[in-house]
Design a protein around this motif. Structure first.
Motif, short mmCIF file in Angstrom:
data_model
loop_
_atom_site.label_atom_id
_atom_site.label_comp_id
_atom_site.label_asym_id
_atom_site.label_seq_id
_atom_site.Cartn_x
_atom_site.Cartn_y
_atom_site.Cartn_z
N ARG A 166 22.18 3.12 -9.19
CA ARG A 166 21.87 2.22 -10.31
C ARG A 166 20.67 1.34 -9.97
NH1 ARG A 166 26.42 0.25 -10.73
NH2 ARG A 166 26.17 -1.72 -9.62
N THR A 167 20.63 0.83 -8.74
CA THR A 167 19.50 -0.01 -8.33
C THR A 167 18.21 0.77 -8.28
OG1 THR A 167 21.01 -1.39 -7.01
CG2 THR A 167 18.66 -1.56 -6.53
N LEU A 168 18.25 2.00 -7.74
CA LEU A 168 17.05 2.84 -7.69
C LEU A 168 16.53 3.14 -9.08
CD1 LEU A 168 18.09 5.31 -4.85
CD2 LEU A 168 16.13 3.77 -4.78
N ARG A 169 17.43 3.50 -10.01
CA ARG A 169 16.99 3.78 -11.38
C ARG A 169 16.36 2.55 -12.02
NH1 ARG A 169 22.35 6.17 -11.70
NH2 ARG A 169 22.19 8.44 -11.39
N SER A 170 16.95 1.38 -11.75
CA SER A 170 16.42 0.14 -12.32
C SER A 170 15.02 -0.16 -11.77
CB SER A 170 17.37 -1.01 -11.99
OG SER A 170 16.84 -2.25 -12.44
N GLU A 171 14.84 0.03 -10.45
CA GLU A 171 13.53 -0.23 -9.84
C GLU A 171 12.48 0.75 -10.36
OE1 GLU A 171 12.45 -2.63 -7.69
OE2 GLU A 171 14.36 -3.61 -8.10
N ILE A 172 12.83 2.00 -10.47
CA ILE A 172 11.89 3.01 -10.97
C ILE A 172 11.49 2.69 -12.40
CG2 ILE A 172 11.65 5.44 -11.60
CD1 ILE A 172 13.51 6.07 -9.20
N GLN A 173 12.47 2.35 -13.23
CA GLN A 173 12.18 2.01 -14.62
C GLN A 173 11.28 0.79 -14.72
OE1 GLN A 173 15.69 1.37 -16.99
NE2 GLN A 173 14.55 1.09 -18.90
N TYR A 174 11.56 -0.20 -13.87
CA TYR A 174 10.74 -1.42 -13.88
C TYR A 174 9.28 -1.09 -13.54
CZ TYR A 174 8.83 -5.91 -12.39
OH TYR A 174 8.03 -7.01 -12.24
N GLU A 175 9.07 -0.31 -12.48
CA GLU A 175 7.71 0.04 -12.07
C GLU A 175 6.99 0.82 -13.16
OE1 GLU A 175 6.06 -0.96 -9.55
OE2 GLU A 175 7.63 -1.88 -8.34
N LEU A 176 7.69 1.74 -13.80
CA LEU A 176 7.06 2.58 -14.83
C LEU A 176 6.76 1.80 -16.10
CD1 LEU A 176 9.13 5.87 -14.43
CD2 LEU A 176 6.76 5.48 -13.74
N GLU A 177 7.59 0.80 -16.42
CA GLU A 177 7.39 0.04 -17.66
C GLU A 177 6.46 -1.15 -17.46
OE1 GLU A 177 11.16 -1.05 -19.22
OE2 GLU A 177 11.71 1.00 -19.81
N TYR A 178 6.61 -1.83 -16.32
CA TYR A 178 5.84 -3.06 -16.10
C TYR A 178 4.38 -2.76 -15.79
CZ TYR A 178 4.24 -7.39 -13.93
OH TYR A 178 3.53 -8.51 -13.60
N SER A 179 4.14 -1.82 -14.88
CA SER A 179 2.76 -1.50 -14.50
C SER A 179 2.70 -0.05 -14.03
CB SER A 179 2.28 -2.44 -13.39
OG SER A 179 0.95 -2.15 -13.01
N PRO A 180 2.71 0.90 -14.97
CA PRO A 180 2.75 2.31 -14.59
C PRO A 180 1.47 2.74 -13.88
CG PRO A 180 2.34 2.08 -16.94
CD PRO A 180 2.66 0.71 -16.43
N PRO A 181 1.56 3.70 -12.96
CA PRO A 181 0.35 4.21 -12.29
C PRO A 181 -0.63 4.81 -13.28
CG PRO A 181 2.35 4.98 -11.19
CD PRO A 181 2.79 4.35 -12.47
N GLN A 182 -1.90 4.68 -12.96
CA GLN A 182 -2.95 5.24 -13.81
C GLN A 182 -3.38 6.60 -13.28
OE1 GLN A 182 -6.17 2.41 -14.21
NE2 GLN A 182 -4.76 0.67 -14.14
N GLN A 183 -4.10 7.32 -14.11
CA GLN A 183 -4.64 8.61 -13.70
C GLN A 183 -6.12 8.41 -13.35
OE1 GLN A 183 -2.49 11.17 -13.59
NE2 GLN A 183 -3.99 12.45 -12.58
#
Length: 237
Positions: free
Chosen positions: A57-74
Motif C-alpha cells: 500500500r505504501t509503495l503504491r501510494s509513493e508511486i502514485q504521488y511521484e507520477l501525479e505530483y511531478s511525473p518524469p519528462q521525455q
C-alpha cells in the motif's frame, strides 16, 4: 558382591522391558497440541500478510504521488552536437560527439554525488537554506584509435562547469605509475584559462552543465519510480 549382582539384574531387566504405549490420556491431548501449532502458524501467516499488505500500500501510494505530483519528462536523446546513451537502471549516462573531422569526444556523467547548502533565492524575507547538487564528468578527447587521450575530470554545478584535473592517457605502453600532472588550480592562471576555453570550444560548457542537471533530475525520478515498481512486483509475487 551378591548385592551388586542383584542391582545389575534389576537394571538389565528395566532396560529390556518393552516401552509401554502412550496412555489414552496423552493420546487425547494430541489434537489439542496440533490445534495450538496450527493456530500459531495461522497467526504468523496473518502477521506476514499484514506486513506485506502495508508495504504494498505504501509503495503504491509513493508511486502514485511521484507520477501525479511531478511525473518524469521525455527528454531528447541529443543536446547540441552530442548524442546521449542512457540505459535503464544505471547510475550514469554517456555523451558522444565530434569536433571537426578528427576529434572524438566521449563524456561520462554520474548521477548526483554531492551537494552544498545555499541560501534560498526569491523575496518574501523567508530566508532558509536550499542545496546545490553536484555531479562529476569525465571528458575524453581522442584523435583516432592509436592516439593518446586527453582527459578532463570536471565538476558540474547547475550553473557552472569546473575543471578539477587534466590527464594524458596512453593507449599502449603506459608505465605502471604514470605522471598525471598537477592539480588544475595549481596551474598558471593563463594556462587554466586556455584549457577552459579549449574545453568550451568543444561544447563542454556551462550550458551543458545546466542541461545535464535537468536531465539527471529527471533520470533520478525515473529510476526511483522503476525501483519502487520492482520492489512492489517482488513483494506482490
Amino acid at each position: 558382591m551378591a548385592r551388586v549382582l542383584r542391582a545389575s539384574r534389576r537394571l538389565i531387566f528395566s532396560i529390556s522391558r518393552p516401552i509401554s504405549p502412550i496412555s489414552p490420556s496423552l493420546q487425547s491431548l494430541k489434537p489439542l497440541f496440533a490445534s495450538r501449532f496450527q493456530s500459531r502458524d495461522y497467526i504468523t501467516e496473518m502477521r506476514k500478510s499484514t506486513i506485506e499488505s502495508n508495504l504494498l500500500r505504501t509503495l503504491r501510494s509513493e508511486i502514485q504521488y511521484e507520477l501525479e505530483y511531478s511525473p518524469p519528462q521525455q527528454f531528447e536523446k541529443e543536446f547540441d552536437s552530442f548524442s546521449i546513451e542512457d540505459r535503464k537502471g544505471e547510475q550514469w549516462i554517456r555523451l558522444r560527439g565530434k569536433h571537426g573531422e578528427e576529434e572524438d569526444i566521449k563524456i561520462e556523467v554520474t548521477m548526483f554525488d554531492g551537494a552544498v547548502p545555499v541560501k534560498k533565492s526569491g523575496g518574501g524575507g523567508g530566508g532558509g537554506e536550499d542545496v546545490k547538487l553536484h555531479m562529476s564528468l569525465i571528458v575524453d578527447i581522442s584523435k583516432g584509435e592509436n592516439c593518446d587521450v586527453l582527459e578532463f575530470i570536471c565538476s558540474a554545478w547547475p550553473d557552472a562547469l569546473e575543471i578539477q584535473k587534466v590527464f594524458m592517457l596512453r593507449r599502449d605502453g603506459t608505465p605502471g605509475a604514470p605522471y598525471v600532472g598537477p592539480e588544475f588550480k595549481e596551474l598558471d592562471d593563463e594556462l587554466q584559462k586556455e584549457l577552459q576555453e579549449y574545453l568550451e570550444a568543444r561544447g563542454v560548457n556551462d550550458e551543458l552543465a545546466d542541461f545535464l542537471h535537468a536531465y539527471m533530475m529527471n533520470k533520478d525520478k525515473t529510476e526511483l519510480i522503476n525501483w519502487m515498481e520492482n520492489v512492489k512486483c517482488f513483494v506482490d509475487k
